[in-house]
Write an enzyme that holds these catalytic residues in place. Structure first.
Site, PDB file in Angstrom:
ATOM      1  N   ASP A 485      42.903  30.532  41.534  1.00 13.50           N
ATOM      2  CA  ASP A 485      41.566  30.318  42.076  1.00 13.50           C
ATOM      3  C   ASP A 485      40.867  29.256  41.242  1.00 13.50           C
ATOM      4  OD1 ASP A 485      41.765  32.203  44.057  1.00 13.50           O
ATOM      5  OD2 ASP A 485      41.017  33.826  42.820  1.00 13.50           O
ATOM      6  N   ASP A 793      40.607  37.630  43.042  1.00 14.78           N
ATOM      7  CA  ASP A 793      39.545  38.538  42.615  1.00 14.78           C
ATOM      8  C   ASP A 793      38.948  39.358  43.752  1.00 14.78           C
ATOM      9  OD1 ASP A 793      38.210  36.530  43.924  1.00 14.78           O
ATOM     10  OD2 ASP A 793      37.240  35.712  42.144  1.00 14.78           O
ATOM     11  N   ASP A 797      42.120  39.226  48.786  1.00 12.59           N
ATOM     12  CA  ASP A 797      43.225  38.615  48.046  1.00 12.59           C
ATOM     13  C   ASP A 797      44.368  39.591  47.825  1.00 12.59           C
ATOM     14  OD1 ASP A 797      42.128  36.090  47.714  1.00 12.59           O
ATOM     15  OD2 ASP A 797      41.017  36.677  45.917  1.00 12.59           O
TER      16      ASP A 797
END
Length: 1120
Positions: A485, A793, A797
């Site tokens: 990310d 997070d 996901d």
């Protein structure tokens, strides 16, 4: 927002053929693989596959060998236990309900019974919650009345001082449950006794003790049997201590995993506390992905959906509102947000009952552990065969009269030697043979994995990484790509609004009130305050304002405060009708609010270009709503692109008025109402700065040098992602910052499977990606043969974290759902910590290889010396007690010394370790064969020519023999101590580099050396040795010392790139030795491919079939 007929958890894996069908693809573990120990991943392997390798392993002590593997029987028992407990809980609930009705024949509700300082008892709270009894809740005055009974303010929570918390814990209990105690040291001691060979040795020792005392008297006769018994007991105690220490480390790590931290409202502010510190009466905010930490009642919620599968066993999402307000501990928030009032904690909840009834630590095997069991089995079979040969040869020589005493007399004469002497002689031979098995079967080899993992996991905690699954630690060493990310991982997650566009122009500075009209500011702060999941706390005593929520929320709230926003006052002026929580697919969130004059406004906030596309008007500097023509829209688009190019996250804030008559009145219809998102009026576009983390560029470069490609996958604008990627070093400014290295999620998901796989190889940055795009990327990369690590997070996901080889959840911003789907939790959300995990993963593999090299050298040397000596002379230079001491050095102490080496930078200057690469490399073969050959040749020369070389011809035959054997034993042990240093650096010349950093290694080497001196000088009676003079000690040390320069010379010898076993396999193939087994195996593989193709029509492609993974393909199959 139409609700689908059946809703399943957004984070539960779906068997979706469109996205590859999970692990059933071509990259799945081959269930029919002929190698029982050939398991490259244990993450989703079947129970039958796990059972197969256990059955194939040669094991002397099953309880110890399989201690840290998955207990297959226990897994089934846990499922049955959970079903029983759920059924039992329902029965208790029904009985309590029946008793309640009997006490209330007229249907009149029972008044709350005061308990301690509070107005209601725990029993009444538990009964109401477990029965989901809404009428009882109504009798208590609803949530508000219940809060008064519990002395709680629904807005500000409990006071939260020490006295208040203590009173609540004394009355209602704490949020803990009794756990089953871990194994005591005595249990480990008992398990260490279970080794079959040690049991045989104890029996032999007892028999030898009895016969020795009978023939030589108690004063002299107990030495042989007693020394063997003592050596066995020493091995058992040291093994038990080592295992017990490992167990304590795992217990501490498991405790860390269970200790969830969450926010509660106390004294009007949000504070973070441990889940164990939750008390009855607490007010807890709930957001998507959170775990419900205790039983409770819903205070307020918007689109709140709970996954209750962990409690009910049914994969079903339940919507919570006023009609069904009860929440169960252990469940997950699947959608929406809200707040709850805690009514029961700990053992008073059904989750507490479940957790107290089952053991959470079920163990888990790792691929390396399975492979080492295969190595141990192979070595064990060789050792067992050698031991049998030695036993047969020695027994044959003994009973045929060819075995002689040191003085030349024959040990056994048929008809003349007494039965007791014959039995004693046979027992000594059996003892030697069994001891060879003890040394040859490396029981400690597979357990060395758990030792190094336990050590690594403890050290990784200091490096801000919490390992949830053991196998992930070693798999990380094989990672070839990391999909990371952007926000919070590569950046600091400290966001600030630095640019703003409103009234049709740029506002500079962005918080300048004078450049904005009053009406615009009023609408802006209303939208910021109401369309937010965060909160603002203003201390009554003054001081800085405290903000909570996501970093983006906090940045926008801070901007609103600078514009003059009074958060609480704004929220109290209007009431929320309906909320559309921020959605990672639509990348926007909205809220409908009703003003005191019954006017309804719908506020939206989200991805700048997407919300802008829905805007048809904007508010100018004169408070006029002006139609947005194409030129103005292009102006705003260009503004977004300019901000994104400056690495800013862009967010658009807009609203629209709405007719109150069109708002659904029915609560059920309102819950399904899709907020209108068209014809919006643009209020502002803001650019939020989130700077890169210091050191992230170096961390990315380190990964690239180590052969690990870093890919950024973000929901942000592609231009923002590109700017950050250039800043972090993920993209090369000269070559990489263009397509196909950059791609949008929408474009990626529109590709076919084949195109997606091809594109995935080149992707460095994916912008505007959804969680499903991340999942598709992971699957495409894995099909290309990559070992993929993924950071995540959010709740959505979870599928990608679950699908990846290594799922890395963020510890600060990550939801509980993401953490539970992950393998490792990065506690500081820092990419540099991810790189440290890679180093530790490689260190695990490297340390195991060091230990294997060391142990195999000892194995080969000890076996060859004893076998050659036994066959040629009928006697062995290394007796049972000496071999047990060697086994202790090699197995337990050697593992402690070598398996706990800290990682070095050298590990990051080599490519990733292939998961199918052999454990024993050509370099290791070279090193161990050179050292073993040297030890064997020198010690055999001493064995056969030692008397003359050591000038012992003038001594008595018996004493000369003892001196010679003592020197052989001493030199052999010292060789292992010196060789331990060589094993530290198999491919480096300087074996002493960084040695001072590993105090444990130095301590173990020092302890071994001291004990060896004590054994030779003071324990001769027990070990059948004699004291050596200083010349003989120097000879022993010189023999051992030569292993160091020999290792340096050996490392100058080049090794071929082709592995030894591959070389031999190719020779066999060239000679046409292709067996029927290979052809049968080829046929089975072909049938499996065809079967897979029929099951999954989207699996077209070319399949290459090889006799061996390293050989040239001998058949190619095209399935179209």
């Amino acid at each position: 927002m139409d609700e689908p007929p059946s809703i399943s958890s957004p984070y539960r894996r779906q068997r979706d053929l469109e996205v590859g069908g999970g692990r059933s693809g071509v990259f799945a573990e081959d269930e029919s693989s002929d190698g029982a120990f050939d398991i490259t991943s244990t993450k989703h392997v079947s129970v039958d596959r796990l059972r197969r390798w256990r059955q194939a392993a040669l094991v002397l002590n099953a309880s110890r060998r399989f201690r840290y593997t998955l207990d297959l029987k226990k897994e089934e028992q846990v499922k049955i236990t959970l079903q029983k407990i759920r059924a039992h809980a329902q029965a208790i609930r029904a009985a309590q309900l029946f008793q309640e009705q009997c006490r209330q024949p007229n249907g009149i509700s029972e008044r709350p019974i005061p308990k301690g300082d509070f107005g209601i008892s725990q029993e009444q709270l538990a009964l109401m919650t477990r029965d989901n009894n809404v009428s009882t809740l109504g009798d208590y005055g609803g949530v508000k009345g219940l809060a008064e009974l519990l002395k709680t303010n629904l807005d500000k929570g409990i006071h939260g001082d020490d006295a208040d918390l203590l009173a609540r814990k004394n009355t209602y209990g704490s949020n803990t449950y009794p756990r089953k105690k871990g194994r005591s040291f005595w249990m480990f001691l008992w398990e260490a006794w279970q080794d079959l060979t040690l049991i045989i040795l104890i029996i032999a020792a007892v028999a030898s003790l009895v016969l020795g005392i009978k023939t030589e008297g108690i004063k002299e006769g107990w030495y042989d049997g007693g020394s063997i018994a003592f050596a066995v007991i020493l091995v058992i105690v040291v093994t038990a201590i080592s295992d017990y220490r490992q167990s304590l480390q795992f217990q501490n790590l498991n405790e860390e995993k269970r200790n969830i931290h969450l926010e509660v409202v106390r004294g009007g502010r949000r504070v973070e506390v441990s889940i164990y510190d939750i008390v009855v009466g607490d007010v807890i905010p709930l957001n998507i992905g959170d775990q419900v930490p205790a039983d409770g009642v819903l205070i307020s919620g918007h689109s709140l959906a709970i996954d209750e599968s962990s409690m009910t066993g049914e994969s079903k999402i339940v919507h919570k509102d006023g009609r069904d307000p009860f929440l169960m501990s252990g469940c997950k928030v699947a959608d929406g947000h809200g707040s709850m009032l805690v009514t029961s904690v700990g053992i008073n909840t059904e989750w507490g009952l479940l957790m107290a009834s089952i053991s959470e630590d079920t163990g888990e095997e790792t691929p390396l552990q399975v492979r080492l069991n295969g190595v141990a089995t192979f070595i064990g079979i060789v050792g067992l065969s050698v031991a049998v040969v030695v036993l047969v040869v020695l027994l044959a020589r003994y009973f045929t009269g060819h075995t002689k005493n040191p003085d030349g007399t024959v040990q056994f004469k048929a008809g003349k030697t007494s039965v007791s002497d014959a039995v004693d002689g046979a027992i000594k031979i059996i003892t030697v043979a069994v001891t060879i098995v003890v040394v040859a079967v490396p029981e400690g080899l597979p357990l060395a994995v758990t030792l190094t993992l336990a050590y690594s996991m403890r050290k990784m905690m200091a490096d801000k990484a919490l390992v949830r699954r053991l196998s992930a630690c070693e798999t990380m060493g094989s990672a070839t790509t990391i999909c990371s990310d952007k926000t919070g991982t590569l950046t600091l997650n400290e966001m600030t609004v630095v640019e703003a566009y409103a009234c049709g122009r740029k506002v500079d500075p962005p918080d300048s009130n004078s450049q904005l009209s009053t009406s615009l500011i009023s609408l802006l702060i209303e939208g910021i305050a109401q369309n937010s999941n965060g909160s603002v706390y203003v201390p009554e005593t003054g001081g800085d304002v405290e903000l909570s929520g996501s970093p983006t929320e906090k940045a926008i709230l801070q901007w609103g405060i600078k514009l003059g926003m009074d958060f609480e006052a704004i929220r109290s002026r209007s009431s929320i009708i309906h909320v559309f929580p921020f959605n990672s697919e639509k990348k926007r969130g909205g809220v409908a609010v009703k003003l005191p004059d019954s006017e309804v406004r719908i506020h939206w906030k989200g991805a700048a270009e997407l919300v802008l596309a829905s805007c048809t008007k904007y508010m100018d500097a004169n408070d006029q709503v002006v139609a947005m023509d194409e030129d103005k829209k292009m102006y705003f688009r260009q503004a977004i692109e300019d901000m994104a190019a400056g690495s800013l996250r862009c967010v658009t804030i807009a609203y629209r008025p709405y007719d109150i008559k069109e708002v659904p009145l029915d609560e059920e219809q309102l819950s399904k109402w899709a907020l209108p998102e068209d014809e919006l009026i643009l209020l502002a576009i803001v650019g939020i700065k989130d700077p890169c983390r210091p050191g992230v560029k170096d961390a990315v470069k380190l990964c690239q040098n180590a052969g690990v490609k870093v890919r950024m996958v973000t929901g942000d604008n592609l231009q923002t992602a590109k700017a950050i990627a250039l800043e972090c070093g993920i993209l090369d400014p000269e070559a990489d910052a263009t397509a196909p290295n950059l791609i949008e999620g929408k474009a990626f998901r529109s590709l076919t499977d084949t195109e997606r796989e091809k594109a995935a190889e080149n992707i460095s940055v994916m912008g505007r990606s959804s969680p499903n795009d991340k999942l598709l990327l992971v699957q495409a990369l894995r099909r290309r043969g990559h070992v993929v690590a993924v950071t995540g997070d959010g709740t959505n996901d979870a599928p990608a974290l679950h699908e990846a080889d290594i799922g890395l959840a963020m510890g600060i911003q990550g939801t509980e759902v993401a953490k539970e789907s992950s393998d490792i939790i990065i506690l500081d959300d820092n990419f540099a910590s991810v790189v440290k995990v890679v180093r530790w993963g490689r260190s695990v593999y490297a340390n195991i290889q060091k230990f294997i090299q060391f142990q195999l050298t000892v194995n080969v040397a000890a076996l060859v010396i004893n076998v050659v000596a036994a066959v040629s002379t009928g006697d062995v230079p290394l007796n049972a007690v000496q071999l047990l001491w060697v086994n202790l050095i090699m197995d337990t102490l050697g593992a402690l010394a070598l398996a706990t080496e800290p990682p070095t930078d050298h590990l990051m200057h080599r490519p990733p370790v292939g998961r199918r690469e052999p454990l024993i490399t050509n370099i290791m073969w070279r090193n161990l064969l050179i050292q073993a050959a040297y030890q064997v040749s020198v010690l055999l020369v001493l064995n056969f020519r030692g008397k003359s070389l050591l000038n012992l011809e003038h001594d008595t035959s018996n004493h000369a023999n003892k001196v010679k054997n003592t020197l052989i034993f001493n030199a052999f042990v010292l060789c292992q101590i010196f060789n331990e240093f060589n094993a530290r650096k198999p491919d480096e010349f300087n074996v002493f580099k960084g040695i001072t950093k590993n105090r444990l290694f130095m301590g173990i080497v020092g302890l071994t050396l001291v004990l060896q001196v004590i054994i030779i000088e003071f324990l001769g009676k027990f070990t059948s040795t004699v004291r050596l003079n200083w010349k003989q000690w120097i000879i022993s040390i010189v023999i051992a010392f030569i292993s160091w320069p020999l290792a340096v010379v050996g490392k100058l010898i080049p090794v071929p790139e082709t592995l030894i076993h591959v070389y031999f396999a190719r020779i066999c193939c060239r000679r046409g030795r292709r067996t029927n087994w290979n052809l049968d195996h080829l046929e089975r593989i072909f049938q499996k491919i065809v079967k897979y193709h029929k099951a999954f029509p989207g699996s077209q492609g070319q399949y290459k079939i090889c006799v061996h993974p390293w050989s040239v393909p001998i058949k190619t199959v095209n399935l179209n």
